[in-house]
Scaffold this active site. Structure first.
Site, mmCIF file in Angstrom:
data_model
loop_
_atom_site.group_PDB
_atom_site.id
_atom_site.type_symbol
_atom_site.label_atom_id
_atom_site.label_comp_id
_atom_site.label_asym_id
_atom_site.label_seq_id
_atom_site.Cartn_x
_atom_site.Cartn_y
_atom_site.Cartn_z
ATOM 1 N N ASP A 195 59.323 53.676 32.449
ATOM 2 C CA ASP A 195 58.290 53.340 31.480
ATOM 3 C C ASP A 195 56.975 53.279 32.249
ATOM 4 O OD1 ASP A 195 56.852 52.718 29.253
ATOM 5 O OD2 ASP A 195 58.120 51.064 28.608
HETATM 6 C C1 BGC Z 1 55.670 52.044 26.236
HETATM 7 C C2 BGC Z 1 56.509 53.292 26.091
HETATM 8 C C3 BGC Z 1 55.607 54.480 25.940
HETATM 9 C C4 BGC Z 1 54.709 54.568 27.169
HETATM 10 C C5 BGC Z 1 53.761 55.748 27.146
HETATM 11 C C6 BGC Z 1 54.604 52.170 27.316
HETATM 12 O O1 BGC Z 1 53.686 51.150 27.172
HETATM 13 O O2 BGC Z 1 56.501 50.949 26.491
HETATM 14 O O3 BGC Z 1 57.353 53.175 24.977
HETATM 15 O O4 BGC Z 1 56.358 55.642 25.756
HETATM 16 O O5 BGC Z 1 53.919 53.389 27.239
HETATM 17 O O6 BGC Z 1 52.783 55.589 26.195
#
Ligand code: BGC
Length: 749
Positions: free
Chosen positions: A266
């Site tokens: 993530d």
């Molecule tokens: C989120 C993810 C997301 C990623 C990219 C993170 O803050 O938890 O679900 O895909 O950002 O935007």
């Protein structure tokens, strides 16, 4: 991004590659070769620097390919409800493209509430086509974290509280997306069940709870759906961050489930080079950002898997075995997506996509209550012979909901609000007047995408209520449309809800409206259950969701009866938080350790999540898991089971169901099992099968299930295996987890 600085060796490599193309197509470019041969061939041609460049980001949403070899970059996009608009290379702000507005599909809670795997396939195909058209290789979604508490800010991005329902609904979504040559990225693996303290929470739970509740949907996505990538979550498990977690990634995902795809971090979920090398991570994204707003500029060379990794290899502190493994997985993903010459071209904003969004939305809406008694009238579908003057009240009737909520925020080509949907679908059958009623979140901007609405209203709550009440008195019926709204603490990433009750004085307003007009319909828009202190005073209540571009049409279709509601709750709507294990046992959101760096959250309710907890403690929720009414009624006949388990593996169970009302409608027939006697505590009910059937008025159909032997097992933590204890099992078939219409007992030796 590691740059190749040795120009001489680079030129050599180019001339070698060029002559090779003329002489003979290299195996990695040859479609006729199987993927593993192509992976091995490409890997053998990459330099150390090129390999390291491939295992971490080069921009907010892309990682490098190998330009010298014509291996494309990997471009990712959020997910999971539509294709995120382009942001700048190294900023969260908008890139300013004008061709990146998408169709927003209903949020995943809504999809789960349809209980219809065929709609999940349609969803996956439609969003996959949009991702493909926008040239993305990876769609960051779907999410299958379990709804452990209705306060979780991201429940709307997930598929409810039940592991079986989530697993059944996620597989077709994955198939639909990956048919387009776009990888899904199943998220957030694992145990990211609340947003508050998401980077610092260390989850403590039993192996049984892990395997029976929190892993099955991920396992279904990996083993049955064959997801090509998966995203590690922010939190910790066994004191290791889940983006580099020996137990979850190496032992379970890559070991037990034989996952052959890419583990993506993530955004900002990586914390340590050594762990990132050894504990199962393949591709690092978003380091030194919080995944949402801020971040260190152009830090890509400093990523844990960039220069620090290269240096460790050069100094001989670590070998290249792990690197080759990571790069092989990334190459496999590239061959499955961007280098798959046979993949379709995709499409964007088509009428078919809009129709899909509208249909999925309408099929997901849950009719919670439609009283028909001496005291209260069933108000839906709207009877236009009686209801000539309709008053619509509430901010959510006019608010654009596709902007907001965190990383799933979208830029849409259009969004039909509930009010506009009602006006369009009702036409001149009734007059519609709108008043605001309350002010919630008048803003509408996320990362520079503006809804374009100015919902500012300076009137006091008293003025707004008194206007609404006065108008309500004059109307034949009142439709209140409120709920949550994807702003901070109202179903939004990185924050949980602060109260189970509705905010902005909505509870008081609903009471006042109910007193002013007995024909009140409450439509709650949210991705989570809410408290309903006014429930006895309101005859008709509808659970609506964040339904995306066509939201207003989907809702109007149901309210007027063009679509007969058939959605069922994918979670328990508790009467109060005391009915939810995480809160009743005081385990949410955990306890800070003395150093204030980590917060331990022990899942003391164990496997008893959602209806498993209310069943066990004999609690009556406001609306149970699986509940949802229809404009018709269904009668269940006598259930029968085959005499024996065919090959000892599955048992045929059948039940006739009749539509006893005057209109056609669909029913979700649910099958739960209970192990009557077992050496470990087991839930009173566990969903193990369901089918959604469409029945014409008066029609009867026999619903048939093949109950697998697997569904009788529990996870035996001592033996580390699924165990079936011989004996008697109850099979309960019904219209919700609390509305069981037929029970059978069967034995398994
Ligand atoms: C989120 C993810 C997301 C990623 C990219 C993170 O803050 O938890 O679900 O895909 O950002 O935007």
């Amino acid at each position: 991004m590691i740059k190749v600085r040795n120009i001489a060796s680079c030129l050599c490599a180019i001339s070698f590659a060029t002559s090779a193309v003329y002489a003979q197509t290299p195996a990695y470019l040859d479609d006729n070769q199987d993927i593993e041969t192509r992976v091995a061939d490409a890997l053998s041609r990459l330099t150390l620097e090129e390999k390291v460049a491939m295992v971490h980001a080069q921009s907010k949403f892309s990682s490098a390919g190998a330009p010298r070899l014509g291996i494309p970059e990997v471009w990712c996009t959020d997910g999971p409800h539509g294709i995120r608009p382009e942001v700048l290379w190294d900023e969260w702000e908008q890139a300013g493209w004008t061709n990146d507005s998408c169709v927003a599909y209903p949020a995943l809670t809504a999809l789960a509430a349809s209980w219809d795997p065929s709609l999940s396939l349609l969803y996956g195909q439609s969003i996959g086509e949009e991702a493909r058209y926008r040239n993305k290789s990876v769609l960051l979604g779907p999410g299958v974290n379990i709804c452990r508490t209705p306060l979780n800010g991201r429940s709307f991005e997930y598929m409810g509280e039940d592991p079986y329902l989530s697993g059944q609904m996620v597989v077709p979504y994955i198939n639909g997306v990956q048919q387009q040559g776009v990888a899904v990225c199943l998220k957030h693996y694992a145990l990211n069940n609340n947003e508050v303290n998401r980077h610092t929470t260390n989850v403590i739970l039993s192996d049984r709870a892990l395997y029976e509740i929190y892993l099955p949907a991920f396992k279904a996505g990996v083993v049955e759906g064959k997801a090509w990538s998966i995203m590690g979550s922010y939190n910790l498990y066994k004191d290791q961050h889940c983006c580099h977690n020996q137990y979850l990634l190496n032992d379970i995902l890559k070991g037990e489930w034989a996952f052959d795809g890419v583990v993506v971090s993530d955004w900002g979920g990586v914390h340590d080079t050594d762990q990132a090398i050894h504990n199962g991570l393949d591709l690092e994204f978003g380091s030194w950002t919080n995944g949402l707003t801020n971040g260190t500029s152009n830090a890509y060379d400093n990523y844990f898997l960039a220069h620090p990794y290269l240096q460790m290899i050069k100094e001989g502190k670590v070998g290249t075995k792990e690197l080759d493994e990571k790069v092989s997985r990334i190459l496999r993903l590239i061959f499955r997506t961007a280098m798959n010459r046979n993949r379709p071209f995709g499409s964007m904003n088509s009428e078919a996509h809009q129709a899909a969004a509208r249909k999925i939305g309408a099929e997901s809406i849950v009719l919670l209550k439609n009283a028909s008694s001496k005291k209260q009238n069933a108000l839906l579908p709207i009877d236009f012979n009686k209801m000539k003057k309709i008053l619509v009240v509430g901010e959510n009737a006019i608010k654009m909901m596709t902007v907001g909520g965190g990383s799933s925020s979208l830029k849409v080509q259009h969004e039909v609000s509930p009010l506009d949907g009602l006006k369009a679908v009702i036409g001149n059958k009734a007059s519609i007047k709108y008043v605001r009623g309350y002010v919630g979140d008048p803003t509408g901007e996320y990362n520079g995408v503006k809804s374009g609405q100015d919902l500012k209203d300076d009137r006091s709550a008293e003025e707004l209520t008194s206007e609404a009440v006065n108008e309500a008195k004059k109307a034949d019926m009142v439709i209140f449309i409120g709920g949550l709204n994807k702003s901070d603490h109202q179903d939004c990433e990185d924050a949980d809800r602060e109260s189970y009750n509705l905010s902005y004085g909505q509870d008081d307003l609903i009471e006042a409206l109910a007193a002013a007009n007995k024909n009140l319909v409450v439509v709650n828009i949210s991705g989570n259950a809410i408290a309903m202190p006014w429930i006895d005073k309101v005859p008709t209540v509808v659970q609506d969701w964040y339904l995306g571009s066509e939201a207003g049409y989907s809702l109007a279709d149901v309210l007027v009866g063009n679509v007969n509601p058939s959605g069922k709750l994918p979670y328990t709507n508790y009467a109060s938080l005391n009915q939810c294990g995480a809160h009743a046992l005081n385990t949410y959101p955990g306890t800070w350790r003395e150093d204030h760096k980590v917060i331990d959250e022990e899942y003391k309710e164990d496997i008893f999540v959602g209806y498993r907890y209310t069943d066990k403690n004999n609690l009556k929720p406001l609306f149970p898991f699986g509940h949802g009414l229809s404009y018709t009624t269904f009668k269940y006949g006598k259930a029968t089971a085959a005499k024996s388990w065919s090959n000892g593996k599955s048992l045929k169970v059948e039940i006739p169901v009749t539509n006893t009302g005057k209109v056609d409608g669909a029913e979700v027939v649910q099958l739960y099992i209970q192990d009557v006697k077992c050496s470990v505590a087991r839930p009173i009910k566990e969903l193990k099968a369901f089918k959604k059937i469409m029945l014409k008025a008066g029609e009867t159909a026999t619903v048939s299930f093949e109950l697998s032997e697997e569904s009788l097992k529990y996870y035996n933590a001592d033996k580390k295996e699924w165990t079936l204890e011989p004996g008697t099992f109850n099979i309960m078939i019904g219209s919700s987890s609390s509305d069981i219409r037929a029970t059978l007992s069967v034995d398994h030796e």
